[in-house]
Design an enzyme around this catalytic site. Structure first.
Site, short mmCIF file in Angstrom:
data_model
loop_
_atom_site.label_atom_id
_atom_site.label_comp_id
_atom_site.label_asym_id
_atom_site.label_seq_id
_atom_site.Cartn_x
_atom_site.Cartn_y
_atom_site.Cartn_z
N CYS A 194 35.21 33.46 46.06
CA CYS A 194 36.07 32.30 46.74
C CYS A 194 35.37 34.03 48.02
O CYS A 194 35.18 33.56 49.58
CB CYS A 194 37.45 32.87 47.03
SG CYS A 194 38.23 32.78 45.82
N ASP A 195 35.18 34.85 47.64
CA ASP A 195 34.75 35.98 49.08
C ASP A 195 33.75 37.09 48.52
O ASP A 195 33.08 37.74 49.94
CB ASP A 195 35.44 37.31 49.02
CG ASP A 195 37.55 36.82 49.77
OD1 ASP A 195 37.89 36.01 49.97
OD2 ASP A 195 37.66 37.08 49.20
N CYS B 45 38.43 38.01 44.05
CA CYS B 45 38.04 36.91 43.96
C CYS B 45 36.28 36.91 44.84
O CYS B 45 36.25 36.07 45.90
CB CYS B 45 38.63 34.96 44.17
SG CYS B 45 38.27 33.73 44.10
#
Ligand code: NAP
Length: 321
Positions: free
Chosen positions: A147-148, A144
């Protein structure tokens, strides 16, 4: 524990939607607006792949929108209609002989009785299946970018794959660093020309084509990703590249284990539906990325969700007569 198995022909819901991505949310909007008492069962977070998608430029009405933002807009619309959301996992679906009672067993032990079910469980990111991938999960290996990605500001990031996801997320990751490697096993990409050209023309993306990743190697302290062992598939030459992160975007597999007894999937695990988004079981519909089809987009997921809900509404209307 809520258990309704002894109830005779008494429904908890008209419709159980399994999965809260764009297909599921659209189905719920159509059904609830037609006065069907509807619940969405979602295992993780509502939004499906939208919440893991950085930028969306091909959803009509928005020439540019962030995935999580579009997801939130859909969720708000669903909530406004007072559709119920349940966080749980579906283990099994059973059907009555006359197809008028669907029983949905959840991992919490709850059992829901409904007139119809729409499966919109989508797909899960595939793992490359190489040494180090599991070991360094969340320590540099991630599926992701949204997300990261920000965790790797000014670091070296490597993406694997040659589809839309790999191309789009590589472009997104150049927000954080000017060192993105895009490793693809061929030199032809699956994304459209516009997206591929953006990748090719981006000086912060280093294309490594005709290569596969063989191993994820740790940094010196072995606490996080440090290198990748890669192989040129034409020359068979093996080499190492330095990287701080690995984002595999090599496609997905359908989430359909819980329906394997129903014999409604093709050999790849995708659910087979007709043009009404109905499976071979009356009252059991499926929509979105989980169905066998060629084009998997948010716009095709919402299309399927609307079709499934509309024909399920007709199905329920008929058996009520
Ligand atoms: P995809 O289109 O299936 O592409 C997967 C890529 O990973 C392919 O390039 C494939 O290589 C490569 N690959 C597969 N297994 C591999 C392995 N073991 N090792 C190395 N490489 C491997 O997957 P996706 O990009 O995740 O997209 C999934 C679906 O969502 C597609 O239908 C796509 O169109 C859709 N999608 C659309 C958008 C958009 O329209 N904006 C955005 C994201 C996703 P080969 O090419 O050699 O097979």
């Amino acid at each position: 524990m809520k258990n309704h198995t002894n109830k005779e022909n008494k429904y908890d819901y008209d419709l159980v939607v399994i999965g809260g991505g764009p297909a599921g949310m659209t189905a719920a909007i159509y059904a609830q607006r037609a006065n069907l008492k509807t619940v969405i069962i979602e295992k993780y977070i509502v939004g499906g792949k939208m919440i893991k998608t950085s930028e969306i430029e091909n959803y009509p009405g928005y020439d540019y929108i962030l995935g999580p933002e579009l997801s939130e807009k859909m969720q708000k619309q669903v909530e406004k209609l007072q559709v119920e959301f349940v966080t749980d996992e579906v283990i099994k679906i059973t059907d009555s002989e006359n197809h008028k009672i669907k029983t949905v067993l959840l991992s919490s032990g709850d059992v829901l009785i409904a007139k119809g079910v729409i499966i919109t469980t989508g797909s899960l990111e595939r793992k490359i299946g190489i040494p180090g991938e599991e070991e360094y999960a969340n320590r540099g290996v991630s599926n992701c970018a949204v997300c990261d990605g920000a965790l790797f500001k000014n670091k070296i990031i490597s993406v694997v794959g040659g589809g839309y996801a790999a191309c789009e997320e590589s472009l997104y990751l150049t927000r954080f660093t000017n060192k993105v490697n895009l490793i693809h096993r061929r030199d032809q990409f699956r994304a459209d020309d516009k997206t591929v050209n953006k990748v090719k023309n981006n000086e912060n993306i280093n294309l490594i084509t005709d290569h596969v990743v063989l191993k994820v190697l740790g940094a010196e302290d072995k606490k996080k990703v440090g290198k990748l062992e890669i192989q040129n598939i034409k020359t068979k030459e093996i080499s190492e590249i330095t990287t701080d992160a690995l984002f595999p975007y090599i496609g997905s597999d359908p989430v359909t284990k819980f329906v394997k007894d129903l014999d409604i999937c093709d050999s790849n695990g995708y659910i087979i539906v007709n043009d009404k988004c109905q499976t071979k079981i009356p009252g059991l519909y499926a929509a979105g990325d989980v169905i066998a089809k060629n084009l998997r987009q948010i716009v095709t997921a919402v299309n399927d969700g609307a079709i499934a809900a509309q024909y399920l509404i007709n199905f329920i209307d008929n058996f009520n007569e």
